[in-house]
Design a protein around this motif. Structure first.
Motif, PDB file in Angstrom:
ATOM      1  N   ARG A  51      53.215  53.946   0.391  1.00  0.00           N
ATOM      2  CA  ARG A  51      53.036  52.500   0.354  1.00  0.00           C
ATOM      3  C   ARG A  51      51.705  52.174   1.019  1.00  0.00           C
ATOM      4  NH1 ARG A  51      55.167  52.078  -3.424  1.00  0.00           N
ATOM      5  NH2 ARG A  51      57.119  51.094  -4.035  1.00  0.00           N
ATOM      6  N   SER A  52      51.128  51.024   0.673  1.00  0.00           N
ATOM      7  CA  SER A  52      49.790  50.668   1.139  1.00  0.00           C
ATOM      8  C   SER A  52      49.798  50.270   2.607  1.00  0.00           C
ATOM      9  CB  SER A  52      49.229  49.524   0.297  1.00  0.00           C
ATOM     10  OG  SER A  52      48.053  48.993   0.888  1.00  0.00           O
ATOM     11  N   LEU A  53      49.090  51.029   3.423  1.00  0.00           N
ATOM     12  CA  LEU A  53      48.970  50.691   4.842  1.00  0.00           C
ATOM     13  C   LEU A  53      48.178  49.400   5.056  1.00  0.00           C
ATOM     14  CD1 LEU A  53      49.464  51.307   7.791  1.00  0.00           C
ATOM     15  CD2 LEU A  53      47.593  52.977   7.700  1.00  0.00           C
ATOM     16  N   PRO A  54      47.061  49.172   4.358  1.00  0.00           N
ATOM     17  CA  PRO A  54      46.376  47.876   4.527  1.00  0.00           C
ATOM     18  C   PRO A  54      47.282  46.681   4.204  1.00  0.00           C
ATOM     19  CG  PRO A  54      44.925  49.431   3.440  1.00  0.00           C
ATOM     20  CD  PRO A  54      46.278  50.079   3.502  1.00  0.00           C
ATOM     21  N   ASP A  55      48.132  46.817   3.182  1.00  0.00           N
ATOM     22  CA  ASP A  55      49.071  45.737   2.871  1.00  0.00           C
ATOM     23  C   ASP A  55      49.995  45.480   4.054  1.00  0.00           C
ATOM     24  OD1 ASP A  55      47.979  45.457   0.372  1.00  0.00           O
ATOM     25  OD2 ASP A  55      49.676  46.343  -0.716  1.00  0.00           O
ATOM     26  N   TYR A  56      50.456  46.552   4.679  1.00  0.00           N
ATOM     27  CA  TYR A  56      51.335  46.396   5.841  1.00  0.00           C
ATOM     28  C   TYR A  56      50.601  45.709   6.991  1.00  0.00           C
ATOM     29  CZ  TYR A  56      54.097  47.397   9.963  1.00  0.00           C
ATOM     30  OH  TYR A  56      54.807  47.268  11.129  1.00  0.00           O
ATOM     31  N   LEU A  57      49.381  46.155   7.260  1.00  0.00           N
ATOM     32  CA  LEU A  57      48.621  45.577   8.368  1.00  0.00           C
ATOM     33  C   LEU A  57      48.405  44.080   8.172  1.00  0.00           C
ATOM     34  CD1 LEU A  57      45.945  48.383   8.873  1.00  0.00           C
ATOM     35  CD2 LEU A  57      48.069  48.037  10.148  1.00  0.00           C
ATOM     36  N   ARG A  58      48.139  43.701   6.927  1.00  0.00           N
ATOM     37  CA  ARG A  58      47.965  42.270   6.642  1.00  0.00           C
ATOM     38  C   ARG A  58      49.282  41.518   6.786  1.00  0.00           C
ATOM     39  NH1 ARG A  58      44.022  44.368   2.872  1.00  0.00           N
ATOM     40  NH2 ARG A  58      45.632  44.757   1.317  1.00  0.00           N
ATOM     41  N   ALA A  59      50.354  42.066   6.202  1.00  0.00           N
ATOM     42  CA  ALA A  59      51.642  41.381   6.229  1.00  0.00           C
ATOM     43  C   ALA A  59      52.190  41.269   7.651  1.00  0.00           C
ATOM     44  CB  ALA A  59      52.640  42.119   5.335  1.00  0.00           C
ATOM     45  N   LEU A  62      48.356  42.219  11.776  1.00  0.00           N
ATOM     46  CA  LEU A  62      47.691  43.079  12.748  1.00  0.00           C
ATOM     47  C   LEU A  62      46.167  43.153  12.589  1.00  0.00           C
ATOM     48  CD1 LEU A  62      50.122  46.142  12.856  1.00  0.00           C
ATOM     49  CD2 LEU A  62      50.063  44.141  14.341  1.00  0.00           C
ATOM     50  N   LEU A  63      45.625  42.569  11.540  1.00  0.00           N
ATOM     51  CA  LEU A  63      44.208  42.788  11.271  1.00  0.00           C
ATOM     52  C   LEU A  63      43.272  41.785  11.912  1.00  0.00           C
ATOM     53  CD1 LEU A  63      44.030  44.053   7.590  1.00  0.00           C
ATOM     54  CD2 LEU A  63      43.875  45.327   9.723  1.00  0.00           C
ATOM     55  N   ALA A  64      43.740  40.631  12.302  1.00  0.00           N
ATOM     56  CA  ALA A  64      42.832  39.651  12.910  1.00  0.00           C
ATOM     57  C   ALA A  64      43.628  38.677  13.764  1.00  0.00           C
ATOM     58  CB  ALA A  64      42.053  38.886  11.836  1.00  0.00           C
ATOM     59  N   PRO A  65      43.029  38.216  14.870  1.00  0.00           N
ATOM     60  CA  PRO A  65      43.689  37.158  15.650  1.00  0.00           C
ATOM     61  C   PRO A  65      43.876  35.904  14.816  1.00  0.00           C
ATOM     62  CG  PRO A  65      41.887  38.159  16.886  1.00  0.00           C
ATOM     63  CD  PRO A  65      41.784  38.665  15.475  1.00  0.00           C
ATOM     64  N   ALA A  66      44.781  35.054  15.245  1.00  0.00           N
ATOM     65  CA  ALA A  66      45.113  33.855  14.476  1.00  0.00           C
ATOM     66  C   ALA A  66      43.930  32.916  14.318  1.00  0.00           C
ATOM     67  CB  ALA A  66      46.286  33.131  15.132  1.00  0.00           C
ATOM     68  N   ASP A  67      42.943  32.974  15.244  1.00  0.00           N
ATOM     69  CA  ASP A  67      41.832  32.031  15.182  1.00  0.00           C
ATOM     70  C   ASP A  67      40.699  32.508  14.285  1.00  0.00           C
ATOM     71  OD1 ASP A  67      41.066  34.121  16.762  1.00  0.00           O
ATOM     72  OD2 ASP A  67      40.197  32.900  18.359  1.00  0.00           O
ATOM     73  N   GLU A  68      40.890  33.651  13.616  1.00  0.00           N
ATOM     74  CA  GLU A  68      39.860  34.155  12.711  1.00  0.00           C
ATOM     75  C   GLU A  68      40.301  33.938  11.268  1.00  0.00           C
ATOM     76  OE1 GLU A  68      38.221  37.976  13.391  1.00  0.00           O
ATOM     77  OE2 GLU A  68      38.358  37.815  15.561  1.00  0.00           O
ATOM     78  N   ALA A  69      39.399  33.361  10.471  1.00  0.00           N
ATOM     79  CA  ALA A  69      39.723  33.071   9.076  1.00  0.00           C
ATOM     80  C   ALA A  69      39.763  34.345   8.242  1.00  0.00           C
ATOM     81  CB  ALA A  69      38.693  32.095   8.495  1.00  0.00           C
ATOM     82  N   GLU A  70      38.880  35.296   8.540  1.00  0.00           N
ATOM     83  CA  GLU A  70      38.800  36.527   7.773  1.00  0.00           C
ATOM     84  C   GLU A  70      38.973  37.730   8.695  1.00  0.00           C
ATOM     85  OE1 GLU A  70      38.579  36.794   4.547  1.00  0.00           O
ATOM     86  OE2 GLU A  70      38.399  34.645   4.184  1.00  0.00           O
ATOM     87  N   PRO A  71      39.645  38.765   8.210  1.00  0.00           N
ATOM     88  CA  PRO A  71      39.790  39.969   9.039  1.00  0.00           C
ATOM     89  C   PRO A  71      38.458  40.682   9.217  1.00  0.00           C
ATOM     90  CG  PRO A  71      40.627  40.359   6.828  1.00  0.00           C
ATOM     91  CD  PRO A  71      40.323  38.889   6.921  1.00  0.00           C
ATOM     92  N   ARG A  72      38.336  41.415  10.299  1.00  0.00           N
ATOM     93  CA  ARG A  72      37.150  42.227  10.539  1.00  0.00           C
ATOM     94  C   ARG A  72      37.117  43.392   9.564  1.00  0.00           C
ATOM     95  NH1 ARG A  72      39.335  40.613  15.219  1.00  0.00           N
ATOM     96  NH2 ARG A  72      40.746  42.384  15.227  1.00  0.00           N
ATOM     97  N   PRO A  73      35.958  44.014   9.372  1.00  0.00           N
ATOM     98  CA  PRO A  73      35.901  45.213   8.527  1.00  0.00           C
ATOM     99  C   PRO A  73      36.884  46.270   9.027  1.00  0.00           C
ATOM    100  CG  PRO A  73      33.684  44.455   9.067  1.00  0.00           C
ATOM    101  CD  PRO A  73      34.631  43.635   9.894  1.00  0.00           C
ATOM    102  N   LEU A  74      37.485  46.993   8.086  1.00  0.00           N
ATOM    103  CA  LEU A  74      38.510  47.986   8.408  1.00  0.00           C
ATOM    104  C   LEU A  74      38.064  49.358   7.907  1.00  0.00           C
ATOM    105  CD1 LEU A  74      41.392  48.624   9.442  1.00  0.00           C
ATOM    106  CD2 LEU A  74      42.225  48.075   7.133  1.00  0.00           C
ATOM    107  N   LEU A  75      37.996  50.305   8.814  1.00  0.00           N
ATOM    108  CA  LEU A  75      37.594  51.675   8.487  1.00  0.00           C
ATOM    109  C   LEU A  75      38.762  52.612   8.734  1.00  0.00           C
ATOM    110  CD1 LEU A  75      35.340  53.846   7.893  1.00  0.00           C
ATOM    111  CD2 LEU A  75      34.969  53.896  10.384  1.00  0.00           C
ATOM    112  N   ALA A  76      39.060  53.472   7.752  1.00  0.00           N
ATOM    113  CA  ALA A  76      40.069  54.512   7.928  1.00  0.00           C
ATOM    114  C   ALA A  76      39.359  55.817   8.243  1.00  0.00           C
ATOM    115  CB  ALA A  76      40.918  54.666   6.670  1.00  0.00           C
TER     116      ALA A  76
END
Length: 276
Positions: A51-59, A62-76
């Motif tokens: 299953r997609s880990l990025p999908d999980y992180l978004r759901a 976990l990818l960005a604080p609530a005050d950020e409109a867009e998530p930061r770049p993500l590197l695996a």
């Protein structure tokens, strides 16, 4: 099954999250680490990829604080390309791996990825009709090739690449020097260290363990976040590394050679080499 069901996470504080695949019930189940920074987030190892880990992180938020409109770049970042760590790399746009294993990842070489998965290890199949015998690590083109001494910048924290071959030829640790944290992959974990796979090399492993001892002696590591099993400290790290060195004598080398031959034959049968 959704990604939100497949994974689970535990916050460790300091912007670090411990993620696992809930229904992969095996000693091969790899730990996945999310490290959040002020400018970039890094995932260290990516699991099977059922299953997609990025999908999980978004759901899971976990990818960005609530005050950020867009998530930061993500590197695996893959600590090495074995299947339990690299299968999920296919879901990421940015992927980093040590240059020694980049070609294997690019061609989808499941012999070097030592792909070996059984139905009994997966408690709940990710989708109807799924069978372990069909599982393969797909080809992935790395966007960044790593080598000894490289720095991965997250903004407010830096992860230093330490090339630590032995378990595999491209195995790395990531060292957060400021916080004295070592993400060790399969170089060392609190269990029997595996040095009998096709690209394992005992002499390299001994040298890597000597480097681990030096980190402890110099007071540079206080916490180890490994590729498998539980977190441990500097004293346990020293014991694990020194035990491997002391046991890597002639008898160990002979028995390991026999095991390596058997493993190589089994893997060649199930995972024919991909050469182009």
């Amino acid at each position: 099954m959704s990604a939100l069901e497949w994974f689970a996470h535990k916050p460790l504080g300091g912007g670090i999250f411990w993620i696992q695949e809930r229904f992969y019930e095996s000693g091969n189940r790899a730990n996945i680490w999310l490290v959040r920074g002020s400018q970039r987030d890094v995932v260290i190892d990516a699991g099977l990829g059922l299953r997609s880990l990025p999908d999980y992180l978004r759901a899971a938020g976990l990818l960005a604080p609530a005050d950020e409109a867009e998530p930061r770049p993500l590197l695996a970042v893959a600590t090495h390309v074995h299947f339990d760590h690299s299968g999920g790399l296919q879901h990421f746009e940015e992927v980093a791996v040590h240059r020694a294993e980049a070609a294997a990842l690019l061609r989808g070489d499941n012999y070097e990825a030592v792909t070996w998965l059984s139905d009994s290890e997966v408690a709940r199949p990710p989708r109807p009709g799924w069978r372990a015998r069909h599982f393969r690590v797909p080809p992935v083109r790395p966007s960044r090739l790593l080598q000894e001494g490289d720095e991965i910048s997250l903004g407010d924290r830096q992860l230093t690449v330490m090339h630590m071959p032995g378990h595999s030829r491209g195995s790395i640790c990531l060292h957060d020097k400021e916080r004295k944290i070592l993400f060790s992959g399969d170089v060392v974990y609190d269990g029997s260290m595996i040095d009998w796979l096709p690209y394992s090399k005992i002499s390299d492993y001994v040298a890597s363990c000597q480097r681990l001892l030096e980190l402890v002696d110099r007071g540079l590591v206080e916490k180890v976040l490994p590729g498998h099993f539980n977190i441990f400290g500097a004293e346990r790290l020293y014991r694990l590394a020194s035990n491997y060195i002391s046991q890597a004598g002639l008898c160990h080398r002979v028995s390991t050679c026999a095991m390596k031959s058997i493993a190589s034959i089994a893997l060649r049968i199930t995972n024919p080499r991909v050469t182009s």
